[in-house]
Design a protein around this motif. Structure first.
Motif, PDB file in Angstrom:
ATOM      1  N   LEU A  25       0.835  -1.194   0.000  1.00  0.00           N
ATOM      2  CA  LEU A  25       0.000   0.000   0.000  1.00  0.00           C
ATOM      3  C   LEU A  25       0.873   1.249   0.000  1.00  0.00           C
ATOM      4  O   LEU A  25       2.030   1.203   0.434  1.00  0.00           O
ATOM      5  CB  LEU A  25      -0.891   0.008   1.246  1.00  0.00           C
ATOM      6  N   LEU A 124      -9.353   2.044   5.767  1.00  0.00           N
ATOM      7  CA  LEU A 124      -8.477   0.934   6.135  1.00  0.00           C
ATOM      8  C   LEU A 124      -7.039   1.213   5.716  1.00  0.00           C
ATOM      9  O   LEU A 124      -6.088   0.843   6.418  1.00  0.00           O
ATOM     10  CB  LEU A 124      -8.966  -0.370   5.498  1.00  0.00           C
ATOM     11  N   THR A 125      -6.862   1.869   4.577  1.00  0.00           N
ATOM     12  CA  THR A 125      -5.513   2.249   4.147  1.00  0.00           C
ATOM     13  C   THR A 125      -4.886   3.226   5.134  1.00  0.00           C
ATOM     14  O   THR A 125      -3.738   3.063   5.563  1.00  0.00           O
ATOM     15  CB  THR A 125      -5.551   2.878   2.743  1.00  0.00           C
ATOM     16  N   ARG A 127      -5.607   3.765   8.274  1.00  0.00           N
ATOM     17  CA  ARG A 127      -5.341   3.161   9.579  1.00  0.00           C
ATOM     18  C   ARG A 127      -4.111   2.255   9.528  1.00  0.00           C
ATOM     19  O   ARG A 127      -3.324   2.214  10.481  1.00  0.00           O
ATOM     20  CB  ARG A 127      -6.579   2.411  10.078  1.00  0.00           C
ATOM     21  N   ARG A 128      -3.950   1.540   8.400  1.00  0.00           N
ATOM     22  CA  ARG A 128      -2.731   0.725   8.268  1.00  0.00           C
ATOM     23  C   ARG A 128      -1.490   1.610   8.205  1.00  0.00           C
ATOM     24  O   ARG A 128      -0.443   1.257   8.776  1.00  0.00           O
ATOM     25  CB  ARG A 128      -2.839  -0.150   7.004  1.00  0.00           C
ATOM     26  N   GLN A 129      -1.577   2.746   7.541  1.00  0.00           N
ATOM     27  CA  GLN A 129      -0.445   3.664   7.484  1.00  0.00           C
ATOM     28  C   GLN A 129      -0.081   4.183   8.875  1.00  0.00           C
ATOM     29  O   GLN A 129       1.104   4.240   9.242  1.00  0.00           O
ATOM     30  CB  GLN A 129      -0.764   4.826   6.554  1.00  0.00           C
ATOM     31  N   TYR A 156      -4.403  -6.375  13.938  1.00  0.00           N
ATOM     32  CA  TYR A 156      -3.516  -6.345  12.774  1.00  0.00           C
ATOM     33  C   TYR A 156      -2.696  -7.629  12.742  1.00  0.00           C
ATOM     34  O   TYR A 156      -2.233  -8.106  13.780  1.00  0.00           O
ATOM     35  CB  TYR A 156      -2.585  -5.141  12.835  1.00  0.00           C
ATOM     36  N   PHE A 163      -4.197  -4.785   3.851  1.00  0.00           N
ATOM     37  CA  PHE A 163      -4.234  -3.876   4.994  1.00  0.00           C
ATOM     38  C   PHE A 163      -3.613  -4.478   6.248  1.00  0.00           C
ATOM     39  O   PHE A 163      -3.414  -3.771   7.235  1.00  0.00           O
ATOM     40  CB  PHE A 163      -5.680  -3.480   5.311  1.00  0.00           C
ATOM     41  N   ILE A 165      -5.184  -6.152   8.226  1.00  0.00           N
ATOM     42  CA  ILE A 165      -6.243  -6.093   9.225  1.00  0.00           C
ATOM     43  C   ILE A 165      -7.003  -7.417   9.199  1.00  0.00           C
ATOM     44  O   ILE A 165      -7.594  -7.781   8.195  1.00  0.00           O
ATOM     45  CB  ILE A 165      -7.189  -4.908   8.964  1.00  0.00           C
TER      46      ILE A 165
END
Length: 352
Positions: A25, A124-125, A127-129, A156, A163, A165
């Motif tokens: 991502l 979701l992107t 939050r993953r970042q 995670y 993600f 997730i």
């Protein structure tokens, strides 16, 4: 010899030796990079009707997002199957959509679903970042997520793609979004992503006419690996055996891996994924590992023909740095009625 079981076993083995381009991502440095064609499906509890939402990673600039909900005649809810093919700017630090093709939308209410799909992709992107670097172990983060009702717990896990997730739940533990399956497309004609319609619990395998008679014990092996089966098993190759149409066994050796690489963990992730319209049932899988050994158990579903297989794999590091690799695949209805028989075979496995 069962053609499907043989093709299934070989397909799940073969991909592990392929070199596949890896991506991630925007602004994310994952512990285990995504590979082209990987996808994940979540059960999404946001909707009145049973619903799933999936994300597919083609490459660093192309994704697909799919929403599926079956028809519910009692509630007069029609089937929904909407897929967005999205292009993004891979140079942007944030998710920047540059184009989109929509397939399957038509009704007025579909606009709300499409907007939700966009929002979920962005959210979701982001939050993953924000979570930063992840390691091999899962991480549970308490976060405020308005779309899911406020305070939530996000799990995670580097072993799920895109993600990372695995699930989102309320602080009380109520599931809001949870992984159903992870997979990858085997080639450009593989329709695994577009054909998936969800699964609940442990799917039921076909009834199979398997009778376990008393047979002579036989210890077989290759390259320092041995395992005890019996005379009911037939040799297909030097390292491959079949128990009629019901079970498959193989042993091989994997090459040594570079020091300080994540290749073994990446292989483990691949071995928990389905492909070619065969779906791994994520809530059923188990992975146990230590410094010398990884044991993986998966349940795979082929919905078109109602085949359910239970797949056991063990990877053991040898003294010379290579890895012993054993696979036992059994139709689940056969395994469930003969657990002690197949478990004893697994326990008898030894490697130098």
């Amino acid at each position: 010899m069962n053609g499907y079981l043989k093709r299934f076993a070989l397909s799940i083995m073969t991909f592990t030796f392929l070199a596949i381009p890896v991506f991630s991502l925007p602004a994310v440095n994952p512990y285990l990079p995504d590979t082209s064609g990987e996808f994940i499906y979540f059960r999404d509890y946001s909707f009145q009707n049973e619903s799933i939402i999936g994300f597919l990673y083609y490459n660093e600039s192309t994704y697909a997002v799919r929403f599926y909900s079956p028809a519910n005649t009692g509630k007069k809810i029609p089937e929904k199957d909407i897929c967005l093919y999205i292009s993004v700017n891979p140079q942007s630090k944030n998710l920047d959509m540059t184009g989109e093709k929509i397939v399957g939308a038509g009704a007025k209410e579909d606009t709300e679903i499409i907007n939700y799909m966009h929002d979920l992709f962005y959210e979701l992107t982001a939050r993953r970042q924000k979570i930063g670097n992840l390691g091999e172990s899962p991480l549970i983060s308490k976060e405020d997520y308005v779309q899911f009702g406020g305070n939530v717990k996000i799990r995670y896990n580097s072993y799920v793609p895109i993600f990372n997730i695995e699930s989102i739940s309320s602080v009380s533990g109520k599931p809001l979004l949870e992984t159903q399956t992870c997979g990858f497309l085997s080639n450009s004609t593989d329709t695994s992503f577009s054909a998936f319609k969800g699964v609940n619990g442990l799917p039921k395998d076909k009834k199979r006419d398997f009778k376990k008679d008393k047979k002579t014990p036989v210890r077989v092996g290759i390259d320092g690996q041995t395992i005890q089966i019996d005379s009911g098993w037939k040799t297909a190759m030097d390292n491959m055996w079949f128990l009629g149409d019901y079970a498959f066994l193989s042993m091989t050796t994997l090459p040594a891996l570079p020091e300080k690489s994540n290749n073994l963990q990446l292989l483990t992730r691949k071995l928990t994924e389905g492909t070619a319209r065969t779906y791994s049932i994520w809530p059923q899988h188990k992975v146990e590992s230590d410094s010398q050994k990884i044991m993986i158990m998966n349940v795979f579903l082929q919905p078109e023909i109602e085949n359910v297989t239970r797949d056991f794999k063990t990877i053991t590091k040898k003294k010379d740095g290579t890895y012993a690799f054993v696979t036992l695949t059994v139709y689940d209805s056969v395994y469930q009625k003969n657990r002690s028989y197949f478990d004893a075979i697994l326990k008898s496995y030894k490697t130098e």
